[in-house]
Write a protein that holds these residues in place. Sequence first.
Motif, PDB file in Angstrom:
ATOM      1  N   ARG A 133      42.814  51.927  51.149  1.00  0.00           N
ATOM      2  CA  ARG A 133      41.955  53.170  51.807  1.00  0.00           C
ATOM      3  C   ARG A 133      40.675  53.215  51.308  1.00  0.00           C
ATOM      4  NH1 ARG A 133      44.785  58.595  51.469  1.00  0.00           N
ATOM      5  NH2 ARG A 133      46.203  57.531  52.988  1.00  0.00           N
ATOM      6  N   TYR A 136      38.648  50.127  52.339  1.00  0.00           N
ATOM      7  CA  TYR A 136      38.224  50.448  53.693  1.00  0.00           C
ATOM      8  C   TYR A 136      37.165  51.215  54.262  1.00  0.00           C
ATOM      9  CZ  TYR A 136      39.086  51.164  58.932  1.00  0.00           C
ATOM     10  OH  TYR A 136      38.685  51.352  60.217  1.00  0.00           O
ATOM     11  N   GLN A 137      37.147  52.418  53.182  1.00  0.00           N
ATOM     12  CA  GLN A 137      36.166  53.396  53.588  1.00  0.00           C
ATOM     13  C   GLN A 137      34.754  52.785  53.158  1.00  0.00           C
ATOM     14  OE1 GLN A 137      37.948  56.630  51.287  1.00  0.00           O
ATOM     15  NE2 GLN A 137      38.955  57.249  53.091  1.00  0.00           N
ATOM     16  N   GLU A 142      33.716  51.775  60.766  1.00  0.00           N
ATOM     17  CA  GLU A 142      34.967  51.443  60.905  1.00  0.00           C
ATOM     18  C   GLU A 142      35.317  52.644  61.457  1.00  0.00           C
ATOM     19  OE1 GLU A 142      36.526  48.404  61.031  1.00  0.00           O
ATOM     20  OE2 GLU A 142      35.453  47.273  59.902  1.00  0.00           O
ATOM     21  N   ILE A 143      36.318  52.755  62.208  1.00  0.00           N
ATOM     22  CA  ILE A 143      37.080  53.993  62.567  1.00  0.00           C
ATOM     23  C   ILE A 143      37.789  54.511  61.458  1.00  0.00           C
ATOM     24  CG2 ILE A 143      37.553  53.139  64.960  1.00  0.00           C
ATOM     25  CD1 ILE A 143      40.475  52.803  64.371  1.00  0.00           C
ATOM     26  N   PRO A 144      37.957  55.985  61.158  1.00  0.00           N
ATOM     27  CA  PRO A 144      38.459  56.538  60.175  1.00  0.00           C
ATOM     28  C   PRO A 144      39.950  55.764  59.719  1.00  0.00           C
ATOM     29  CG  PRO A 144      37.743  58.116  61.636  1.00  0.00           C
ATOM     30  CD  PRO A 144      37.621  57.048  62.358  1.00  0.00           C
ATOM     31  N   TRP A 145      40.056  55.867  58.569  1.00  0.00           N
ATOM     32  CA  TRP A 145      41.606  55.157  57.797  1.00  0.00           C
ATOM     33  C   TRP A 145      42.738  55.927  58.663  1.00  0.00           C
ATOM     34  CZ3 TRP A 145      43.460  51.381  54.926  1.00  0.00           C
ATOM     35  CH2 TRP A 145      44.698  51.694  54.655  1.00  0.00           C
ATOM     36  N   GLN A 146      42.611  57.252  58.752  1.00  0.00           N
ATOM     37  CA  GLN A 146      43.725  58.056  59.395  1.00  0.00           C
ATOM     38  C   GLN A 146      44.105  57.690  60.796  1.00  0.00           C
ATOM     39  OE1 GLN A 146      41.459  59.169  57.853  1.00  0.00           O
ATOM     40  NE2 GLN A 146      40.429  60.886  59.033  1.00  0.00           N
ATOM     41  N   LEU A 147      43.075  56.965  61.521  1.00  0.00           N
ATOM     42  CA  LEU A 147      43.170  56.624  63.001  1.00  0.00           C
ATOM     43  C   LEU A 147      43.454  55.118  63.147  1.00  0.00           C
ATOM     44  CD1 LEU A 147      40.040  58.493  64.627  1.00  0.00           C
ATOM     45  CD2 LEU A 147      42.411  59.076  64.374  1.00  0.00           C
ATOM     46  N   GLN A 148      43.758  54.446  61.944  1.00  0.00           N
ATOM     47  CA  GLN A 148      44.078  53.082  61.974  1.00  0.00           C
ATOM     48  C   GLN A 148      45.746  53.280  62.197  1.00  0.00           C
ATOM     49  OE1 GLN A 148      43.154  49.858  61.370  1.00  0.00           O
ATOM     50  NE2 GLN A 148      40.983  50.557  61.510  1.00  0.00           N
ATOM     51  N   GLN A 153      47.259  49.741  58.524  1.00  0.00           N
ATOM     52  CA  GLN A 153      47.079  50.328  57.061  1.00  0.00           C
ATOM     53  C   GLN A 153      48.177  49.691  56.235  1.00  0.00           C
ATOM     54  OE1 GLN A 153      48.119  54.395  57.472  1.00  0.00           O
ATOM     55  NE2 GLN A 153      46.249  54.737  58.430  1.00  0.00           N
TER      56      GLN A 153
END
Length: 199
Positions: A133, A136-137, A142-148, A153
């Motif tokens: 995470r 990735y950040q 990029e789109i937010p991690w929680q939207l992956q 993930q």
Amino acid sequence: MLFVVEGTNDIEFLRRISILLHADAESLPNLAEMEQHGELIFVPFGGGHVRAWSQRLAPLQRAEFHLYDHELPPETELRRQAAETVNRRSRCQAVLTNKRCLENYLHPDAIFAASGIRVDFDDFDCVAEIVARKLYQQRPGEIPWQLQARRSQSRMANRAKRWLNTTVVEQMTRDMLRESDPNGEIQSWLLAIKDLLAA
């Protein structure tokens, strides 16, 4: 001797960390060297069904050391039962890690040395997911991690796990290991292997 572990990432970690510990105390076995000389064979069982492996290698009549990740309940109890089965056999020993898995023995400073990122985790966090995470950040746009998607993930966490057990382990120092493993648990596994080989 057979060293039963859950997967190839565990093998990568154990080879490298044993080299570090052997350099500090030559009486501790260097697992990578033992493997090269045919004194030790790693047997990765691929996670899951740990109880099936508690007896599977018995017909070979070799010394066995099994290392199981602690994981989280209710999986922990299944692993304890498997370890008890192994420990009833002659010249065999099984232990559960006191922490969730091997990545939890890494020091955050080693992760920083390898990547420039700072992470905090405790003994039962999923370190691979935390690191994936954070990495990735670092990527802009990029789109937010929680939207992956969960699958994406998971793939990123698996890549991070491999990186942690290779590149990051190589950044570990003896002082870092003393901090991340203050009770010398990893050293105790190596001593147990040494004793089994001497028996």
